[in-house]
Write an enzyme that holds these catalytic residues in place. Sequence first.
Site, PDB file in Angstrom:
ATOM      1  CD  GLN A 179      37.795  48.256  33.744  1.00  0.00           C
ATOM      2  OE1 GLN A 179      37.055  47.894  32.835  1.00  0.00           O
ATOM      3  NE2 GLN A 179      38.729  47.489  34.266  1.00  0.00           N
TER       4      GLN A 179
ATOM      5  CB  SER B 272      41.240  49.294  27.418  1.00  0.00           C
ATOM      6  OG  SER B 272      41.175  48.032  28.002  1.00  0.00           O
TER       7      SER B 272
ATOM      8  CB  SER C 181      30.380  49.374  29.170  1.00  0.00           C
ATOM      9  OG  SER C 181      31.000  48.810  30.275  1.00  0.00           O
TER      10      SER C 181
ATOM     11  CD  GLU D 202      37.141  43.256  33.515  1.00  0.00           C
ATOM     12  OE1 GLU D 202      38.323  43.596  33.720  1.00  0.00           O
ATOM     13  OE2 GLU D 202      36.460  43.643  32.541  1.00  0.00           O
TER      14      GLU D 202
ATOM     15  CD  GLU E 210      44.327  35.255  21.904  1.00  0.00           C
ATOM     16  OE1 GLU E 210      43.727  36.218  22.431  1.00  0.00           O
ATOM     17  OE2 GLU E 210      43.769  34.499  21.082  1.00  0.00           O
TER      18      GLU E 210
END
Lengths: 384, 384, 390, 390
Positions: free
Chosen positions: D111, D114, D146, D229, D360
């Site tokens: 994936q 990010s 990963s 996810e 958060e």
Amino acid sequence: MSAPTMSLLYTEVEEELRAAVRDLLTDRSGPAAVLARADTAASGGVPYDSELWTALARDIGAAGLLVPEELGGAGASAREAAVVLEELGRAVAVVPFFSSAVLATSALLACDGPAARDLLGRLASGETTAALAVSLAASPYRPPEPAVELGADGTVLGTVTGVIGAEVADVLLVPVRHAGGRALCAVERTAPGVSITPVTSLDLTRPIATVSFGGAPAEVVAEGDGPVRDALVTGAGLLASEQLGIADWCLTTTVAYVKERKQFARPIGSFQAIKHRLADLWLEVVGARAAARNAAAHLACWGAGSAGSGEVATAVAVAQAHCGTVAVHAAEECIQLHGGIGMTWEHPAHLYLKRAKADEIALGTPGDHRNALAGLADLPGPVS
Amino acid sequence: MSAPTMSLLYTEVEEELRAAVRDLLTDRSGPAAVLARADTAASGGVPYDSELWTALARDIGAAGLLVPEELGGAGASAREAAVVLEELGRAVAVVPFFSSAVLATSALLACDGPAARDLLGRLASGETTAALAVSLAASPYRPPEPAVELGADGTVLGTVTGVIGAEVADVLLVPVRHAGGRALCAVERTAPGVSITPVTSLDLTRPIATVSFGGAPAEVVAEGDGPVRDALVTGAGLLASEQLGIADWCLTTTVAYVKERKQFARPIGSFQAIKHRLADLWLEVVGARAAARNAAAHLACWGAGSAGSGEVATAVAVAQAHCGTVAVHAAEECIQLHGGIGMTWEHPAHLYLKRAKADEIALGTPGDHRNALAGLADLPGPVS
Amino acid sequence: MTWDEESVAERCRAFLAEHDPARMDRLEFLRARFDAGLAWVHFPEGLGGLGAPRELQAVVERELKGTPDNDPGRIGIGLGMAAPTILAFGTEEQKKRFLRPLWTGEEVWCQLFSEPGAGSDLAALATRAVKDGDEWVIDGQKVWTSVAHRARWGILVARTDPNVPKHRGLTYFICDMHAPGVEVRPLRQITGEAEFNEVFLTGVRLPDSLRLGEVGEGWRVAQTTLMNERVAIGGAQSRRSMINVVAATWRSRPELRTHELHQRLLALWVEAEVLRLTGARLREQLAAGQPGPEGSGMKLALARLHQRLTGLEVELLREEGLTYDDWTFRRPDRVDFTGRQAGYRYLRAKGNSIEGGTSEILRNIIAERVLGLPPEPRTDKDVAWKDLPR
Amino acid sequence: MTWDEESVAERCRAFLAEHDPARMDRLEFLRARFDAGLAWVHFPEGLGGLGAPRELQAVVERELKGTPDNDPGRIGIGLGMAAPTILAFGTEEQKKRFLRPLWTGEEVWCQLFSEPGAGSDLAALATRAVKDGDEWVIDGQKVWTSVAHRARWGILVARTDPNVPKHRGLTYFICDMHAPGVEVRPLRQITGEAEFNEVFLTGVRLPDSLRLGEVGEGWRVAQTTLMNERVAIGGAQSRRSMINVVAATWRSRPELRTHELHQRLLALWVEAEVLRLTGARLREQLAAGQPGPEGSGMKLALARLHQRLTGLEVELLREEGLTYDDWTFRRPDRVDFTGRQAGYRYLRAKGNSIEGGTSEILRNIIAERVLGLPPEPRTDKDVAWKDLPR
């Protein structure tokens, strides 16, 4: 009735029962009505609403929920009683459902013999109300020694403190000791020598009283202390649903308030610190629902014999350990996030705080229930 | 030196000492340097920086801080040692100050006789380094039974695990048992039969080792176990200042990061939930400073005889109970609020987390120290 | 002159030599003490002080121990909030007129700040003050006003200009609580009593001489009051701390102890002790002239500690925790957080994180003023007050 | 047809009658299972499924127990994130091409979402995709990827239009990890190993046929991936739960027990049990077709629980807690949160509240989407991405 389900969801029947109770409470036990009852309690009066109780007990049939059909009850299970308690908790309603239809009824259900059956029949109709003369602070893990003595002449002598629902009970079920050991006795409220003294209580919506027996005639409904133990376990497990109802009201009311209340030209519910706290509280309440449902389901199956008592005890202890804390936390956050208005007598938040705090002590503190899990979950303490 | 003060502030002399240590660490022990040391440790090497230690120990005189002037030391007190530890904690510096100049030195200070005095003189100059061969996990409230036996021939036999600073020590101070009871012995690192086996440690910046004595010649420096007990109490009390330094670095670094790091077109430090968490953490660190200073001041006066041992023990236990938890909390918040970057090896945050977690276990867990307060503060446990 | 411990002590002894409290009226004694500069030594001469360092007040209290005092618990708002504000912003006439009877307790003060719509966001307050000749006409509603029913004067913030951003349109007044149009109604709280009041102000006329500070400067003046309030709350060394109350219960009731409660009590004892040390360090800093930012946190931490301690105590007491001492609707003369019974202490402590600045506001203050974290986006700073959403 | 438990079981038995795993190549067996619709029964026919209700997958797993599986731990990103996204947004060709080797494990997926500058604020990502004829040219840097070094394909979000607000200028691609310009570097983490990678994309050319969804629709497509996810993380019933790991240590080491640790362990055991029940209730709701919002909270709660449990375990172990098993810098084949030793579990659990959405962000999601609380003031929603402050 079909066999109780172990599902953690609400069945359709349960949802219908909830709707009926909620409608009744919305009509008759809104915040203003409950505040008026609390004022009565604060002035030393008895706050119970007997008309509301009649409607709940008879018209909806809540009084006989746990009583078998053959005795005139609904033959329902702990699951349905739990739903009623959720709603009563959500309204901090001032009725003797928990004291009579849960605690006293559970004790009687664990008795054999015609006396208990007769009493159950009277309770099922909602015409008679009973109270279990045991302190609300009693723990199911250390049931108190009976403080009342049954004499050879069939009369009882002694005093029990911290009793709920006694002021409005027709019959008092009192654990006694006698020459042969222990027993559970039924004493009519009007019998000579019975006196009930209200105590100024923290919880304005469910006061406690001191019950004295000065040689009142009593009828033995069971030998041994099994019925009291059963009642304390059932009561503890179902109290979790009342605590869930309290927490749910506090969360819902607080969320609604912070959406409306503006400071700094924004709803205070748009401030991230408040959002995160309410998200955490929501998670606690979601967990409380799962745990309370699990306890009710296990108690329902315990009645039907399909859950071992260790599993039931674990489900009860987990529900109480969690829900007792969550209800207090929710009520405390409710007060805090309402700011000054939450500190006023005229806002109902304090009634929930007081009920939640009293419930935390009732039938074992969260710590008592966690400690019980040391044995139940095989997590032994230090070797001393 | 003048008599130690009980003030919770820093004296001018203490601030000067701090500035000197901080300058040195800024030069020689910045994040990159410490990360390189950690890589050495992770690859199985000994991470200590001997040049840094020489500069700290000799040039600044930290090695002899606690050693009386007549033995060549600085004759300073626990207050000054605490300031050095704050700075070493803030830098997670890889030097044997705590193991040698605090733990081993404190043990020797509690010994009488020429052997201990000789050793203290050697330590004060910074040329010799010592280690106390006791597990870092030992609690001052339950000092371990000596695992090493002193034979009639004056040699020692046995193994001690969890020892810090042994790899770089010239002298090992080892608690022993012998026919007459207990004693503290000094063994030269180079003596035959001494072997030191590094252990893969959680804390990369202060590894532990297993120390074995296979019939090594030893010198008795004190009879009894008083010196070890004193060292554990002093060590625990001063470790609080290291924990304060760790927490302070974590808070300061996190505050700086959240001011810079932008997400959603705002510095993340402008989000209220993060602000409130950091405000709470700041309060914890403020408390940690007061508690650590109080422990250091009491230990300083204990040396001078003006504080009773109960007061000293209370100050130490309070400081450890609070600071141990605060350091871990600060390091955990540091990782969390750095997000992904805080989870990487290349960012130094993990070194602080590992040190904080190891320090939490070191010389009594926060729980051990709280339990000690049951006696010290007259808060007895349940009557069993 | 420069005062030190010895000269202040000497002054006290001289004062006592001339004023024997056993042979004087209590009020006369207090007035004389004020006039001797022994009321608050850090105030200027002529205003009850000596212009001496603040910490020398302790010398006065020691020397005059046992003499009649001004019963500070009864006049806390005057002493802690009105007096420092009058000293900082008052005219000479105002200082002369108000400080002496404030300190002697002859005149009780109350605080008219919060409103139902303006709590944490105090600057949004809606009470209007309109100039009419030499007078101001006040209309609005205030809330959470303790001792309003016994007060002679109130410190009041009102809006004098709704057409500018909210912080800029405020003015600070001294409110005559005996003026027509001032109505005080008790406000019952969750403890059953009415420690506070609502105050309705309807066409209340105040002379301009009762204005404190400039027109439009009310926010700045109020900051002085609030800062003093938080220092007073957070810095108070109560004679009987909550941890000692709970510890006493614990010690006297061994049958109630469990391991679970024991662990919680020990943790709270540590927290209380750390807070005590934090306060001691703060006072050392103040005395050394290095005022640290720790003060902002003390109130926050004390509120949390008191709430946890009182919650623990009620739970510990079990059946006794199910009871309450008295729900009577009455106006208490003073508040003692550690007084009465466990249930009262539990309920009253809930207010600790709301009154005098909520814990949420205090965390904002620490984050922004102490840690320097950036403010949140604000939408209310540059908008005329009258155009703000409500 | 409408599938039920019996008909699915029957289909499994028929499949096994024709495909004896003992006599077939493992991969051939898996391909045949996919073709028989027994890969994921809720997928459509022809794409490894039967179009059956999702819960009937349990019947398949039961019936095929003991036969070779696709080693789901090795291909979790493909199964949990790529597959549902391809199913929802892929063309028929894409579904046909990718789903079968994804499920059999022949092709591993990673994936690419990010970036160093875009974590919680994923929509701010900076990796550019520029159209060049029938191809897209990709330039940028991704992180926390990963299995990138073993992956054949990656799901990639890139910016195709910097001139519109950030959510609107994104497009979703399937990245060929073997294409020139893809460089994978291991990223060492605090546990010592490199479970993740940095991926540098330099002039990587992808044909337009590897675009998933419309140009500019990347944010919406990515939401499907992220939702799956979080459900995968929060809803996973791990075979060996963290509480059982810690409880086993507790039971086997009586000498380590203290009252303090005991109370903490009991509280965490209750928390774990409540969370287990919450998950069970959630699965009941899903099965009953009443998906509840509880899923969003499971990941949040699990992260906190695991962090507390592992922290307790290290402390409980005392001297053993001071040790670590292995700091070697290596690339693990798979991750087992409950594996290795206490120190590893403690460090690894720190990532639980960051990876796959920080705690958060999850609290924001619960507050806004579940509780309906108003959003914070946003300054980045209507600004072109290129004009945002960084």
